[in-house]
Design an enzyme around this catalytic site. Structure first.
Site, PDB file in Angstrom:
ATOM      1  CG  HIS A 174      39.906  32.438  44.229  1.00  0.00           C
ATOM      2  ND1 HIS A 174      40.648  33.492  43.757  1.00  0.00           N
ATOM      3  CD2 HIS A 174      39.965  32.532  45.594  1.00  0.00           C
ATOM      4  CE1 HIS A 174      41.135  34.187  44.784  1.00  0.00           C
ATOM      5  NE2 HIS A 174      40.725  33.629  45.915  1.00  0.00           N
ATOM      6  CD  GLU A 175      37.871  30.264  48.018  1.00  0.00           C
ATOM      7  OE1 GLU A 175      38.802  29.957  48.789  1.00  0.00           O
ATOM      8  OE2 GLU A 175      37.490  31.449  47.850  1.00  0.00           O
TER       9      GLU A 175
END
Lengths: 503, 503
Positions: free
Chosen positions: A267-268
C-alpha cells in the site's frame, strides 16, 4: 523583460517555501522513525518555527504582490504552464488562509490541538459526551469558514474541494448510492455463503526480520527505487515524498499476522511510486506532489488490492512468501491462500475493514458530514445516527462509541471532507485498471511473471509524472475517457468475491 | 520595560536562528547515515537555502539594531547573563561576517569549494603543485581577512581565536616546546625498547553486529543517554548535538580491527556526553554547544585515551569484549591486551597516530601555519618544510605528499588555526584528570567497577553544563586553578609508556 524577472523572483520565493517544507518533512519522518524522545519537544518547536514561516510566506505582502502582478489574463498567458499552475495553487492557499480573520484562525488552531487530546481520552473511555462540546465547536468553526470562503451548490462542497478538487456532493451522492446498491447485497450473500475460506493459517508466527526481507523484495518487484528511498519501521505505516529522489516508506510488523506488513508495505509502496515518479521539472514548486488525496489512494489501493490481492500476483510471489515463512503455508494451496487473504466480513473498525466492506464505512462518514454542514444533523445525535447507519449498511451495531463514532482522529483534527477520498481512491483505481487493460492486454501474464515494470510505466505516464499539473478529474477523463464511474469497481468486486465465496 | 521588550525580541530572533541550525544539523546527520542518494542534490539545496537564511539573519539590519540597542554598558548590566553572553557571540559573528566585503566573501566561498575538489584530486595523484595555486589564494585571502579583522600580538592569533578563544601563539609556543622536549626522547626510547607489545591478536575477525553490541554497552556504561541519542554507522564517525535531548553518535566497523569501532565510539561518546549535559537553560541560544574545539576534544580524548586505554577500564570491560569476540583474545592476558592497544610508533598519517605521537603531528602543522601567516614560510616550500619537520619531530620522512602535506582536508577548506585544538584537547584532558583526582581519589576503583557515573557527573558540573557561557581558559582556570600546563600530559604519557614498554 519585466514579467520574466518577476516570474523568476516568484519561483525563487516559492522554492524557498518548498525547501522549508522539505526540511519539515524530514523532521516528521525522523520523529516517527527513531528520534530520541528527549529531543522531541525542542524538535517540535523547530517544526513549529519553520511551519509558521511557511504560513507567513504564503500570506505575505510579497506573495500578494506576486499574485497581483502575475495573475491578470494578459500576463498569465506569457507564463510557463508550471508558473501558471503554481500561481493558481498559491492563490488558492492565499485565499484560504487570508479570508479567515487571524484571531479566529489562532483560536481554531488551539481548539484543534486540545480537541485531539480530548478525543484520545474520550475514545479511551468510550465517552462521546466528553468529546461532544469540542466537536460542536470544530463544526461551528468550519461552518463559519465556509461562510468566509463561499460555496457553490452545497456548503459541504467547499470542504470536499480541499481534498478532492472538482468532486462535489452531486457526484458523490450518485456514485455512492450506486455502489451501495451493489455492495450491500454482495455482503449479505457472502454472509449466507456456505463456502467460507479457511483463515487459521494466516495467524502463525512469522519472524519480523523475515517479514522485512519479504517486504523489501515486494517493493523492489513493484519498481520502488531504493536509490530514491528506504524502508523503516513505525507503529503507523506511511509514505513520505520529500522530493522525487527521496521518498521513504515505513511499515509495521505483526509477528502473528504477516498481512499487516505485506499489504501495508505494498500500500505505502503504491503511494511512493507516485511520488518517486513525479516529473523532475516540478521540483521546487507546490505542484511536486500527488494531485489529490483520492488519486493518491488510487495508487496505493491499486497496488494493495487490485494487484496485491490477486491470484496472478501470488502465482509469482507465493513461493517467495513460503520461503521466508516458518512453514505456515505447508499444505495450503495457492487457491486457498488467495481465498484466505480475501476474506470479507462486516466489522466495526474502518482501518481494519476488507476491500469489499471498506467503502460502506466511508459512506457512513460522508452522510454524517454532509448532514452536519447542511444543518440536517446535530452533533449530539451522532452516536445514534452512526449506529443506525452501521446497522443499515453493514448489518452490525457497534457495542460502544470507541468502536463507533469515536474511532477516527479526523474530526478531532478538524478534517471534514477528507473521508470520501478513501472511497474515491477505490473507484479511481478500478477505472484506471480498466483503461490499463486496453494498453496492456497481457496484464495478468505480467503479474504472473512478476514483471511489474510496464504497469508502473503506464501509471507514471498517465498519472505520476503530472504531479499537481492536472486535477484529479482531468486525469481521470484523459486516461479513461469518462468521469467518475462506480460500475468498474462494482464489476471488479462482484467478479472477485463471487469467485472467493463461490457465489 | 522597553529594554526587556527588546531583550525578548532579540532572544526570539536568536531562537529562530538556532532552530534553523537544528534543522540543518538533522539534514546533515541524515545525509551521512542513510539518505537515498538520488535525493542528495535537492537536499543540499535545502540546506543551502536555510544556511544562507541564517547567515543573512546574523548580519541583518535587525541584528545590527539589537546589537546597537543592547550592547551599551548601562543596558548590558540590566540583561541576564545568558542574554549578555548571547549578545557577545552574535556581535563576534556579526563583526566577522560584516567586515569582509560581500564580493570578496563570495569569491572566497567559491574558492573554498573548488579548492576542496582540487585537493581531493591532488591527494589522489600525490601532486602538490596541482593544489599549490589554490592554497596560495586561500592563504592570501585569510591574510587579507586578518587585515579586516585586526589582530593582537601575532597575526596568527586572529585565526586561533576562531577555534580556541584566548589561546595565543605565546601560549602555544611555550607548551608545544615543552611537550616536544619530553615526547621526542620518549618516542626514541620506545623505538629502542626490546620489550615491544604483542599486537597480532588485534587483527582477528570480529563480526560487525557483535562490535555494535559492545559499542552500545560501552556507551551505556559511560553514561550516554539513549533516550537522548542513538548510535548509527557511517564511514567517518562523528557526534552531533542537535539539542541536549538529541545528541547522536556514529561509528565505523572494521571487522579486522575492532579498535576502530570501540575507541571511535568511546571518542564520539565523549563528545556526546558534553552536548547531552549542557544546561537546558541555554537551549535556543548560540551558547548551547561546546565552548571550543579544544575543550570538546578534551572530552572525547579523556574518554578515549585516559579512560578507554587504561588498565583499570579494561579490568572491568575485557570480559565483555571477550564474550562478544570470536575467541581472538584466548590466551591473551589483560596486561598483554593493555599493552597491545597502547602500541606506539611514529607514522605518517595524523588520524591514524597513537596517543603519544599525535601531538607531534599537530605541532608540524602549527609551525607551518604560524610561519605562513607571519610571512616566514611560502606555500611553494611546504612539501620540503613538512618533510623536514616530520624527520625532526618523528624521525621519519613521508614517501610522498599524499602521505605528507596533502593528507588533511583542513587547509583546502580554509580552516587555518584549527589544528592546535587537537593537541590542546590532550593537554586539557590531562589537566582535568588531575583536578578530578582531588575530588574522586577512588578514580581507579570507579573504573575497575565500571561505575563511570561520578566521573560523568564531575565533568558535567565542571565543564558540560556551561556550554559557551564560559570561555575555554576560564573553565580551565576555575577547575584546575591554573592556566594551560603541559606538564600533566607529559607526566601521564611518561608514566604510561614507561609501563607499556618497560622503560
Amino acid at each position: 523583460m519585466e514579467i520574466q524577472k518577476i516570474e523568476t523572483q516568484f519561483l525563487e520565493y516559492v522554492r524557498k517555501m518548498t525547501s522549508y517544507n522539505e526540511a519539515i518533512g524530514l523532521m516528521y519522518w525522523d520523529l516517527r522513525t527513531g528520534a530520541p524522545k528527549k529531543g522531541v519537544e525542542q524538535r517540535s518547536e523547530v517544526i513549529g518555527m519553520l511551519s509558521s514561516e511557511v504560513f507567513k510566506m504564503s500570506t505575505s505582502e510579497e506573495m500578494a504582490a506576486y499574485l497581483a502582478k502575475l495573475s491578470s489574463p494578459q500576463v498569465k498567458e506569457q507564463l510557463s504552464e508550471i508558473t501558471s499552475k503554481t500561481l493558481e495553487e498559491c492563490q488558492k492557499e492565499y485565499d484560504r488562509n487570508k479570508k479567515i480573520p487571524a484571531d479566529e484562525f489562532k483560536e481554531y488552531v488551539v481548539l484543534q490541538s486540545k480537541a485531539e487530546s480530548v478525543w484520545e481520552q474520550a475514545k479511551h473511555e468510550s465517552n462521546f459526551s466528553m468529546f461532544e462540546p469540542y466537536l460542536e465547536k470544530l463544526v461551528a468553526f468550519n461552518k463559519k469558514f465556509i461562510g468566509y470562503w463561499g460555496y457553490e451548490g452545497n456548503k459541504y462542497n467547499t470542504l470536499l474541494d480541499m481534498y478532492e478538487p472538482g468532486v462535489t456532493v452531486d457526484i458523490l451522492d450518485k456514485v455512492f448510492l450506486q455502489l451501495r446498491e451493489h455492495i450491500v447485497p454482495l455482503v449479505k450473500a457472502i454472509a449466507e455463503s456456505d463456502s467460507k475460506p479457511e483463515t487459521s493459517f494466516l495467524y502463525n508466527h512469522f519472524p519480523k526480520e523475515k517479514q522485512r526481507a519479504v517486504s523489501l523484495e515486494l517493493l523492489k518487484e513493484m519498481g520502488y527505487d531504493f536509490n530514491a528511498g528506504r524502508l523503516d519501521e513505525t507503529v503507523h505505516p506511511f509514505a513520505t515524498g520529500l522530493n522525487p529522489g527521496d521518498v521513504r516508506v515505513t511499515t509495521n510488523y505483526d509477528e502473528n499476522d504477516f498481512r499487516t506488513a505485506v499489504f501495508g508495505t505494498i500500500h505505502e509502496g503504491g503511494h511512493a511510486l507516485y511520488e518517486q515518479n513525479i516529473s523532475q521539472s516540478l521540483v521546487g514548486t507546490p505542484l511536486c506532489s500527488g494531485t489529490s488525496m483520492g488519486i493518491h489512494e488510487s495508487q496505493s489501493l491499486f497496488y494493495e488490492n487490485i494487484v496485491g490481492r490477486s491470484l496472478a500476483y501470488w502465482k509469482k510471489n507465493y513461493d517467495l512468501l513460503k520461503e521466508y515463512s516458518s512453514g505456515q503455508f505447508e499444505g495450503i494451496s495457492i487457491e486457498d491462500f488467495y481465498r484466505g487473504i480475501n476474506e470479507s466480513k462486516p466489522s466495526f473498525i474502518r482501518i481494519e475493514a476488507d476491500e469489499l466492506t471498506y467503502p460502506l464505512h466511508v459512506m457512513v462518514r460522508y452522510e454524517i458530514e454532509k448532514g452536519l454542514f447542511n444543518d440536517e444533523i446535530e452533533v449530539k445525535d451522532l452516536p445514534k445516527i452512526w449506529n443506525a447507519k452501521y446497522e443499515e449498511y453493514l448489518g452490525i451495531t457497534p457495542e460502544n462509541d470507541a468502536k463507533g463514532v469515536l474511532q477516527d482522529v479526523h474530526w478531532a483534527g478538524g478534517s471534514f471532507g477528507y473521508f470520501p477520498s478513501y472511497a474515491l481512491g477505490y473507484m479511481y483505481a478500478a477505472q484506471l485498471k480498466q483503461a490499463m487493460l486496453k494498453d496492456l492486454p497481457n496484464y495478468d501474464t505480467l503479474l504472473e511473471e512478476g514483471n511489474l515494470q510496464p504497469i508502473k510505466e503506464w501509471m507514471t505516464e498517465k498519472v505520476h509524472q503530472h504531479g499537481k499539473l492536472k486535477k484529479p478529474l482531468e486525469i481521470l477523463n484523459e486516461v479513461t475517457g469518462e468521469g467518475l464511474n462506480a460500475s468498474h469497481l462494482i464489476s471488479y468486486l462482484e467478479e472477485k468475491y463471487s469467485g472467493v465465496y463461490h457465489l
